[in-house]
Design an enzyme around this catalytic site. Structure first.
Site, PDB file in Angstrom:
ATOM      1  N   THR A  52      63.835 -32.492  14.333  1.00  0.00           N
ATOM      2  CA  THR A  52      62.346 -31.231  14.367  1.00  0.00           C
ATOM      3  C   THR A  52      61.605 -31.081  13.791  1.00  0.00           C
ATOM      4  OG1 THR A  52      65.022 -30.146  14.765  1.00  0.00           O
ATOM      5  CG2 THR A  52      63.079 -28.847  14.186  1.00  0.00           C
ATOM      6  N   TYR A 140      72.801 -40.880  12.588  1.00  0.00           N
ATOM      7  CA  TYR A 140      72.489 -39.612  13.957  1.00  0.00           C
ATOM      8  C   TYR A 140      72.768 -40.306  15.427  1.00  0.00           C
ATOM      9  CZ  TYR A 140      68.913 -36.915  15.788  1.00  0.00           C
ATOM     10  OH  TYR A 140      69.006 -35.265  16.148  1.00  0.00           O
ATOM     11  N   LYS A 168      75.767 -37.776  11.235  1.00  0.00           N
ATOM     12  CA  LYS A 168      74.959 -36.287  12.590  1.00  0.00           C
ATOM     13  C   LYS A 168      75.293 -36.477  13.982  1.00  0.00           C
ATOM     14  CE  LYS A 168      70.507 -33.276  13.766  1.00  0.00           C
ATOM     15  NZ  LYS A 168      69.624 -33.095  13.630  1.00  0.00           N
TER      16      LYS A 168
END
Length: 299
Positions: A52, A140, A168
């Site tokens: 993001t 991640y 994540k």
């Protein structure tokens, strides 16, 4: 086995956008303003330079400057996790060391992308980064973008490293998540907003949310209700957020684009996206704004 409540970086983390000026430069003042707002509205952690945060199109120097500016803005009120993952192990190590110098509390390291390394190479990549830095790592796992999964058995082996502490989770594999939770002490953070409650309910630590850029209080409230024993209230809050989650994350545009479009409409720091991304159109922003207003009116 994961200890319930294990939250090395907090529970409610925002995958923060990287604000730019209208000319496309890094907007550090805007980043500080947005970070302060997010923390004041319930985030106890901020993830910088992730998906993001447009990490593929920000420079190494911009990434370090962003960590320093946000640390200055939030002080010790929230943890700062710096995204340092690249397709190149050597470059990732360099970014990890710079993030540590800049004041990050932890590192978010994505699976190497494009080259599609096998699992033994994925494991070696993460171990090299964990060995190089003194900061704790969050792995991640987002195979939809990288092309490579961190398989549960690989995750279980990596959990033996003392500085690999969290995940994540964007793998969309709740069974795999539960297998790792049952056999390790890793703190799992929902990286997909529709999984916030589900991940917490099976022993996850909390969330790293894109939609929290615009609705931090509403997502924190899901966790607060569940942790207080109000399961029905947590379900209700999660379900109320679904229309906005769907528009922001599942309507054909990257979350960066929709988050910046909505933040801009709300008069908050955002600015343009960097190419090759393109801004959200007026009709999209209007729809996002309507869904946002509906959510905040009932939560």
């Amino acid at each position: 086995m994961t200890t319930p409540g294990t939250t090395p970086f907090g529970r409610a983390l925002c995958a923060m956008i990287t604000p730019f000026t209208e000319a496309g430069a890094l907007d550090l003042d805007g980043a500080q303003h947005l970070a302060d707002r997010l923390v004041s509205d319930g985030c106890d952690g901020l993830v910088l330079s992730g998906t993001t945060g447009e990490s593929p199109t920000t420079t190494d120097a911009e990434k370090s400057a962003l960590v320093r500016a946000v640390r200055e803005a939030v002080g010790e009120r929230a943890s700062i996790v710096a995204g340092v993952g690249t397709a190149d192990t050597r470059h990732t190590v360099e970014l990890a060391l710079e993030a540590e110098k800049a004041g990050a509390d932890g590192l978010l390291v994505v699976t190497p992308y494009y080259s599609r390394p096998p699992q033994d190479a994925v494991e070696a990549h993460f171990r090299e980064i964990a060995d190089a830095s003194g900061l704790p790592l969050a792995l991640y796992d987002i195979p939809g973008r990288t092309g490579t999964r961190i398989e549960p058995e690989t995750m279980i082996r990596l959990a033996e490293h003392p500085r690999i502490v969290a995940v994540k989770d964007c793998a969309y594999d709740l069974l795999g998540t539960q297998k790792v939770l049952a056999r390790t002490e890793l703190a799992y953070y929902a990286g997909c907003d529709e999984y916030v409650l589900a991940t917490r309910a099976v022993g996850g630590a909390g969330f790293i949310s894109t939609v929290a850029n615009v609705a931090p209080r509403q997502f924190r409230a899901v966790l607060d209700a569940f942790d207080a024993g109000d399961t029905a209230g947590a379900i209700r809050r999660q379900q109320r957020a679904i229309p906005l989650i769907e528009l922001m994350m599942s309507a054909g545009l990257p979350g960066t684009v929709t988050a910046k479009g909505l933040l801009g409409a709300l008069g908050l720091p955002a600015g343009p996206v960097r190419s090759p991304l393109r801004p959200a159109g007026r009709e999209t922003v209007d729809g996002l704004l309507a869904a946002y207003e509906e959510l905040v009116s009932v939560c």
